[in-house]
Design a protein around this motif. Structure first.
Motif, mmCIF file in Angstrom:
data_model
loop_
_atom_site.group_PDB
_atom_site.id
_atom_site.type_symbol
_atom_site.label_atom_id
_atom_site.label_comp_id
_atom_site.label_asym_id
_atom_site.label_seq_id
_atom_site.Cartn_x
_atom_site.Cartn_y
_atom_site.Cartn_z
ATOM 1 N N LYS A 17 11.074 -30.213 4.933
ATOM 2 C CA LYS A 17 10.121 -31.292 5.230
ATOM 3 C C LYS A 17 9.403 -31.836 4.004
ATOM 4 O O LYS A 17 9.032 -31.079 3.101
ATOM 5 C CB LYS A 17 9.041 -30.788 6.202
ATOM 6 N N TYR A 18 9.172 -33.135 4.038
ATOM 7 C CA TYR A 18 8.279 -33.835 3.100
ATOM 8 C C TYR A 18 6.887 -33.756 3.712
ATOM 9 O O TYR A 18 6.654 -34.288 4.792
ATOM 10 C CB TYR A 18 8.813 -35.266 2.966
ATOM 11 N N TRP A 19 5.989 -33.060 3.064
ATOM 12 C CA TRP A 19 4.623 -32.925 3.605
ATOM 13 C C TRP A 19 3.676 -32.771 2.424
ATOM 14 O O TRP A 19 3.557 -31.689 1.861
ATOM 15 C CB TRP A 19 4.548 -31.717 4.563
ATOM 16 N N GLY A 20 3.064 -33.847 2.020
ATOM 17 C CA GLY A 20 2.238 -33.875 0.816
ATOM 18 C C GLY A 20 2.841 -34.871 -0.165
ATOM 19 O O GLY A 20 4.036 -34.814 -0.446
ATOM 20 N N LYS A 21 2.014 -35.822 -0.632
ATOM 21 C CA LYS A 21 2.525 -36.842 -1.552
ATOM 22 C C LYS A 21 1.464 -37.191 -2.584
ATOM 23 O O LYS A 21 0.299 -36.828 -2.435
ATOM 24 C CB LYS A 21 2.959 -38.081 -0.768
ATOM 25 N N HIS A 22 1.881 -37.933 -3.618
ATOM 26 C CA HIS A 22 0.952 -38.366 -4.653
ATOM 27 C C HIS A 22 1.370 -39.751 -5.136
ATOM 28 O O HIS A 22 2.489 -40.195 -4.843
ATOM 29 C CB HIS A 22 0.921 -37.354 -5.815
ATOM 30 N N GLY A 149 7.540 -48.270 2.061
ATOM 31 C CA GLY A 149 7.065 -48.563 3.418
ATOM 32 C C GLY A 149 6.665 -47.282 4.138
ATOM 33 O O GLY A 149 5.587 -47.185 4.730
ATOM 34 N N SER A 150 7.509 -46.278 4.069
ATOM 35 C CA SER A 150 7.223 -44.958 4.660
ATOM 36 C C SER A 150 8.154 -43.958 3.986
ATOM 37 O O SER A 150 9.367 -44.180 3.923
ATOM 38 C CB SER A 150 7.490 -44.994 6.164
ATOM 39 N N GLY A 151 7.573 -42.869 3.482
ATOM 40 C CA GLY A 151 8.361 -41.920 2.687
ATOM 41 C C GLY A 151 9.674 -41.520 3.345
ATOM 42 O O GLY A 151 10.754 -41.662 2.759
HETATM 43 C C1 DP6 Z 1 6.802 -34.356 9.143
HETATM 44 O O1 DP6 Z 1 7.319 -40.502 6.189
HETATM 45 O O2 DP6 Z 1 5.936 -40.577 8.285
HETATM 46 O O3 DP6 Z 1 8.296 -36.182 9.437
HETATM 47 O O4 DP6 Z 1 5.154 -41.593 3.880
HETATM 48 O O5 DP6 Z 1 2.953 -41.544 5.045
HETATM 49 O O6 DP6 Z 1 4.850 -42.879 5.998
HETATM 50 P P1 DP6 Z 1 4.430 -41.659 5.189
HETATM 51 O O7 DP6 Z 1 4.820 -40.371 6.049
HETATM 52 P P2 DP6 Z 1 6.107 -40.060 6.894
HETATM 53 O O8 DP6 Z 1 6.044 -38.451 6.919
HETATM 54 C C2 DP6 Z 1 7.068 -37.719 7.536
HETATM 55 C C3 DP6 Z 1 6.651 -36.322 7.698
HETATM 56 C C4 DP6 Z 1 7.625 -35.454 8.450
HETATM 57 C C5 DP6 Z 1 8.600 -34.729 7.536
HETATM 58 C C6 DP6 Z 1 9.753 -35.532 6.985
HETATM 59 O O9 DP6 Z 1 10.244 -36.473 7.641
HETATM 60 O O10 DP6 Z 1 10.225 -35.144 5.910
#
Ligand code: DP6
Length: 346
Positions: A17-22, A149-151
């Motif tokens: 998972k992507y959780w935390g950004k900068h 737009g969204s990570g």
């Molecule tokens: C838990 O991509 O929705 O789904 O960049 O702020 O738009 P923003 O967030 P987003 O975060 C996704 C979080 C997740 C894990 C993932 O998809 O990697």
């Protein structure tokens, strides 16, 4: 001059998972996802360039949705250096998702990747007039636009699987855009099943954007990023062969539970799982133990459970869902999806 582009773009499910950004949507750790097939957004973008009175109209299934305007406007501001015609354009965005509204499936990955694909298409139409050689589709650039737009959207532009974020030892990996990962996965994963059990249709109490922010200063911040990197390397290895499904399963489930453990243990704790989520997880563990069928779960930032398993077990798993799990689903709703072949021009 009027330009039109239409694209279909899928959602994706992160395994690490992507959780935390900068900075400007840069990830604090690399992530890897499967691209889905049935959960997607169809979008048409109409652009009139050189408009003296630029306007933005956002439609969903033909009906105006002004609530989406702030997010789209801030996205356009972020990318106006790359697409300068945006500042003097009247724009109509019309989209439709295949997955039901309120099913708790994040639409930002499919919709923002569809928008990035449409914007790039129109940019190539505009550039073809002045520079006919420079108008081939460039997925790095589209992925980067989608990320702004969204990570998670940056991973949706590739078939099968995508890796986003710099990983030592993976030369082309990058924080600014995702890279295709289909070539590195065994055949079993190319039609892997993802059945999404909709535990709750309620609006999320805490958005992903706030969830990312709460990682800054989290007591487990540094250890999380170290562990995410380790999990990613282990996942990459396990994806190479169908013989390491036990390793694949333990990374997926550990990542899912860790994501929610981080939410529960921050400075401002929050809880997105529901009793039904836990009941399903326990049923998964019992079923796997009893049958030897390699089904496992992952979770998004919400209560719904994604069941991942090889296509050869589809019949048995769907039977088990109908007899044992459907009672935990809101209105009995579940969505049968699988790994897919990426976006499509309409
Ligand atoms: C838990 O991509 O929705 O789904 O960049 O702020 O738009 P923003 O967030 P987003 O975060 C996704 C979080 C997740 C894990 C993932 O998809 O990697």
């Amino acid at each position: 001059m009027t330009h039109i582009a239409s694209w279909r773009s899928p959602s994706n499910i992160a395994l690490v998972k992507y959780w935390g950004k900068h900075g400007l949507q840069l990830p604090n750790n690399p992530s890897l996802s499967f691209t889905l097939s049935e959960c997607y957004t169809d979008m048409t973008l109409r652009v009139i360039t050189g408009s003296s009175t630029p306007q933005l109209t956002i439609l969903y299934d033909g009906n105006e949705r002004p609530a989406f305007e702030p997010k789209i406007k801030s996205f356009f501001n972020r990318i106006s250096d790359t697409l300068p015609w945006l500042t003097e354009a009247s724009i109509v965005i019309d989209s439709l998702n295949t997955f039901p509204h309120g099913a708790g499936i994040a639409s930002s990955a499919s919709s923002m990747s569809a928008l990035a694909l449409c914007l790039d298409d129109i940019d190539r139409q505009i550039n073809a007039i002045t520079n006919p050689l420079n108008h081939t589709q460039n997925l790095d650039r589209i992925s980067e636009l989608a990320r702004l737009g969204s990570g998670s959207a940056c991973r949706s532009v590739f078939p099968v699987a995508a890796l986003w974020g710099e990983v030592s030892g993976v030369k082309s990996s990058h924080d600014r855009y995702a890279i295709p990962w289909a070539e590195h996965v065994a055949n079993i994963f190319k039609d892997y099943q993802d059945t999404i059990l909709v535990v709750s249709k309620a609006e999320k109490a805490v958005s992903s954007t706030i969830g990312h922010e709460l990682m800054s200063g989290h007591v487990n911040e540094e250890s999380r990023y170290v562990q995410a990197r380790q999990n990613l390397l282990t996942l990459i290895e396990s994806l190479k062969s169908e013989k390491a499904l036990d390793v694949f399963i333990s990374v997926c489930e550990s990542e899912a539970l860790q994501l929610h453990a981080l939410m529960m243990s921050g400075k401002r704790p929050f809880l997105l799982i529901e009793p039904g989520t836990i009941a399903i997880i326990k049923e998964v563990w019992t079923f796997r133990q009893d049958t030897g069928i390699p089904v496992c779960f992952t979770l998004d930032a919400g209560p719904n459970v994604h069941l991942l398993y090889p296509a050869s077990f589809k019949g048995s798993v769907l039977d088990w869902i109908k007899t044992n799990l459907i009672r935990h689903c809101a209105d009995g709703l579940f969505i049968t999806d699988e790994v897919g072949s990426g976006p499509q021009k309409l």
